[in-house]
Enzyme design. Structure first.
Site, PDB file in Angstrom:
ATOM      1  N   LEU A  22     -22.902 -19.056 -22.121  1.00 55.42           N
ATOM      2  CA  LEU A  22     -24.133 -18.348 -22.444  1.00 55.42           C
ATOM      3  C   LEU A  22     -24.320 -17.117 -21.561  1.00 55.42           C
ATOM      4  O   LEU A  22     -24.785 -16.072 -22.020  1.00 55.42           O
ATOM      5  CB  LEU A  22     -25.300 -19.329 -22.250  1.00 55.42           C
ATOM      6  CG  LEU A  22     -26.495 -19.202 -23.167  1.00 55.42           C
ATOM      7  CD1 LEU A  22     -26.072 -19.151 -24.616  1.00 55.42           C
ATOM      8  CD2 LEU A  22     -27.433 -20.382 -22.935  1.00 55.42           C
ATOM      9  N   CYS A  23     -23.911 -17.245 -20.290  1.00 54.92           N
ATOM     10  CA  CYS A  23     -24.137 -16.117 -19.385  1.00 54.92           C
ATOM     11  C   CYS A  23     -23.242 -14.928 -19.741  1.00 54.92           C
ATOM     12  O   CYS A  23     -23.618 -13.782 -19.522  1.00 54.92           O
ATOM     13  CB  CYS A  23     -23.955 -16.528 -17.934  1.00 54.92           C
ATOM     14  SG  CYS A  23     -22.477 -17.468 -17.645  1.00 54.92           S
ATOM     15  N   THR A  24     -22.081 -15.203 -20.297  1.00 52.49           N
ATOM     16  CA  THR A  24     -21.210 -14.109 -20.754  1.00 52.49           C
ATOM     17  C   THR A  24     -21.901 -13.361 -21.888  1.00 52.49           C
ATOM     18  O   THR A  24     -21.942 -12.129 -21.919  1.00 52.49           O
ATOM     19  CB  THR A  24     -19.859 -14.664 -21.259  1.00 52.49           C
ATOM     20  OG1 THR A  24     -19.280 -15.421 -20.215  1.00 52.49           O
ATOM     21  CG2 THR A  24     -18.918 -13.549 -21.661  1.00 52.49           C
TER      22      THR A  24
END
Ligand SMILES: [Zn+2]
Lengths: 182, 437
Positions: free
Chosen positions: B213-215
């Site tokens: 998700l952080c990507t």
């Protein structure tokens, strides 16, 4: 086919037959969640809440960290599990607006086992341990709230102060946060 | 010869079987692998044409399966599919034409095959497999699945396992399951309760590949990352109150425009409308030949089970799973997937348990501790609809505690299934509560 049947009868001679009217059966997802719940170790810092106790696929988890920068807060997460569990991971969201590098303002959580590293052998306990860990060790290298991550990376003490003020319901860099202190 | 060839093309007169000449060669004489007890000729032919067979799915695999079964001598075929035909199906779902777009797949596929293979009856049902009950599934000799959903497979698997009745050989329905993903595929045969089931084999399905998700949120690198971002994050932020409908062009357009804008910010080229559709619907490119290979394998197994001409996949104690991959050259591997003792579906079958419906849940739980086969000390119990009693977590224990003093008849109905989990056992016990009184 008949050969297979006679093998079967040998296999389970003493098991009695299931008969009677057809009723809905407990689903595989329910069975697995039931097992996971019985193996949950919540300790003193976590609590579950089931709005509808008959529905074990939807519940909330409250975490009250007893150490680290988020100590003194009370954080709520919603768990939504579908009938394809454990093939699909549970959907977990933080229901409050909080200041955390791995949780965005909408409550999305960046935890590897909730997405890219989920495997059916993992259980709900692994997920809640992972969530708990996010409060003990917020991780600046997996940012969902980019500003919070930058803040943590560049100035740990300043970040701590900002966490405290956000937890008290204050604003950080123009964003106001929800009061989450117990 | 010329006459022969022509009659093959036109099916020939009703009673001659030129079309089935090669099939008859297999049905009319034993081969090197046929069982010594097997009777060739009329009985084998009869078995095949009488077998009522159910096909689940009339998509890429389903079209192949229906065609193959009809051309293998099955005469009574049923098919279930809830979907309608989309223009994008036409490249490989060869039973459909442009004029069929919007119609039900099961209906169109059935009519097409009936028209082309005279003497075959195909009964379509346009709806969900979950609409049908045990009585419906009980009428079939076997079930062939060509599905793309794991959830639907798990449902039919659990249903077939639950239907097995010790006293009735006909209640065990062989399940032949085909699946494809790009150049990969598998065919497997399950004899419910006898051999490893779909739930036992759940770990054979690779989970959907996901990007952190952080990507997506901070450092998108590919056009797909921008689309996933629009799908998971932007929609939630801006259109929270609208349920995303993958088939609504307005919704896909919105996501496409969001993704495109984000891609421009990060200088990522390549976001298109059709890519947006593909990412959001998780479309894995379907390869027509992979479908053909896997469907062919499934139908050969169905033919062998129905006719007994040759040993089939899934005979207990032998190989039951054929995997195929065309990713790197051609590779197939056939093996035996072993039944899991702790499988939640087939590991412990529901047994009848006589109970007094006037006894309380508390008394019932105490009686479980005395049962010889499983001394359940701290049981957690539920039905499909209700949580009867949970030992943990503490909040759920407190919420379900009032049930302990209720009578069984207030909580369950006669014949209803309950599932019991106990910390002493890895696996749940299932009982059907039969009221004595
Ligand atoms: Zn199983």
């Amino acid at each position: 086919m008949l050969k297979i049947w006679s093998m079967k009868q040998k296999q389970q001679q003493d098991e009695s037959a299931a008969t009677g009217p057809k009723k809905k059966k407990v689903t595989a997802a329910q069975l697995r969640v039931q097992k996971d719940l019985s193996e949950l170790s919540l300790g003193s810092t976590m609590k579950t809440n089931f709005p509808n106790p008959d529905d074990i696929l939807n519940f909330t988890l409250t975490i009250e960290p007893d150490e680290g920068m988020y100590k003194g807060g009370r954080f709520n997460f919603s768990f939504a599990i579908n009938q394809n569990f454990p093939h699909d991971p549970p959907k977990v969201k933080c229901t409050q607006k909080i200041y955390h590098p791995n949780i965005d303002l909408e409550g999305n959580v960046c935890l590897n086992i909730l997405r890219e590293d989920w495997k059916p052998v993992l259980n709900l306990n692994a997920v809640i341990v992972g969530l708990q860990f996010l409060f003990l060790e917020p991780n600046a290298s997996d940012p969902l709230n980019k500003e919070a991550a930058e803040d943590l990376k560049s100035n740990r003490e300043g970040f701590k102060r900002n966490v405290r003020s956000a937890m008290g319901g204050g604003s950080v860099k123009g964003q106001s946060y929800e009061r989450v202190l117990k | 010869m010329a006459e022969d060839a022509e009659s093959i093309l036109t099916n020939g007169p009703y009673n001659s079987r030129p079309r089935w000449k090669y099939l008859d060669n297999i049905l009319n004489r034993p081969g090197p692998f046929t069982d010594p007890d097997w009777v060739c000729g009329e009985p084998a032919l009869e078995g095949l044409s009488r077998a009522k067979i159910l096909v689940i799915g009339a998509g890429g695999l389903g079209c192949e399966i229906l065609k193959n079964l009809a051309l293998s001598g099955f005469k009574d075929i049923h098919v279930i599919d809830m979907d309608t035909i989309d223009v994008s199906n036409l490249n490989r779902q060869f039973l459909f034409r442009h004029a069929d777009v919007g119609k039900f797949k099961a209906e169109v596929a059935a009519r097409f095959v009936e028209k082309r293979v005279k003497g075959v009856k195909i009964t379509p049902y346009c709806g969900k497999i979950q609409d049908k009950d045990d009585d419906y599934y009980m009428q079939f000799a076997m079930i062939v699945c060509g599905l793309d959903s794991i959830e639907a497979r798990r449902w039919i698997n659990a249903t077939l396992v639950g239907m097995v009745d010790e006293n009735d050989p006909d209640s065990m329905k062989p399940l032949i399951d085909g699946g494809t993903e790009g150049f990969k595929g598998q065919a497997r045969v399950i004899f419910p309760t006898m051999t490893s089931c779909i739930e036992c084999q759940l770990d054979m399905h690779a989970p959907r590949a996901a990007v952190p998700l952080c990507t997506l949120a901070t450092i998108p690198r590919q056009p797909q990352h921008c689309i996933e971002w629009a799908h998971i994050i932007a929609w939630e932020e801006e259109r929270k109150d609208i349920t995303l409908d993958n088939d609504d062009p307005e919704h896909i357009t919105w996501l496409y425009q969001k993704a495109l804008k984000r891609a421009q910010e990060f200088n990522i080229p390549g976001v298109t409308y059709s890519m947006t559709q593909g990412v959001v619907k998780n479309i894995i490119p379907a390869i027509a030949s992979t479908n053909a290979i896997v469907a062919a394998s499934c139908c050969n197994e169905a033919f062998k089970i129905a006719s007994n001409t040759n040993p089939f996949l899934g005979f207990p104690g032998t190989d039951n799973y054929m995997m195929y991959t065309g990713d790197v050259s051609v590779y197939t591997y056939t093996f035996q997937h072993v039944k899991k003792a702790d499988c939640p579906v087939c590991g412990n079958l529901a047994k009848d348990l006589q109970v007094n419906s006037n006894s309380t849940l508390q008394e019932f739980i105490e009686s479980l501790a005395e049962r010889p086969e499983a001394q359940l000390k701290k049981p957690t119990i539920r039905t499909e609809a209700k949580s009867l009693y949970y030992q943990s977590p503490p909040t759920l224990e407190k919420q379900t505690r009032p049930n302990l003093s209720k009578k069984l008849y207030e909580l369950v109905s006669d014949g209803e299934e309950i599932a019991i989990q106990d910390p002493a056992f890895q696996i749940a016990f299932k009982f059907k509560l039969v009221f004595e009184n």
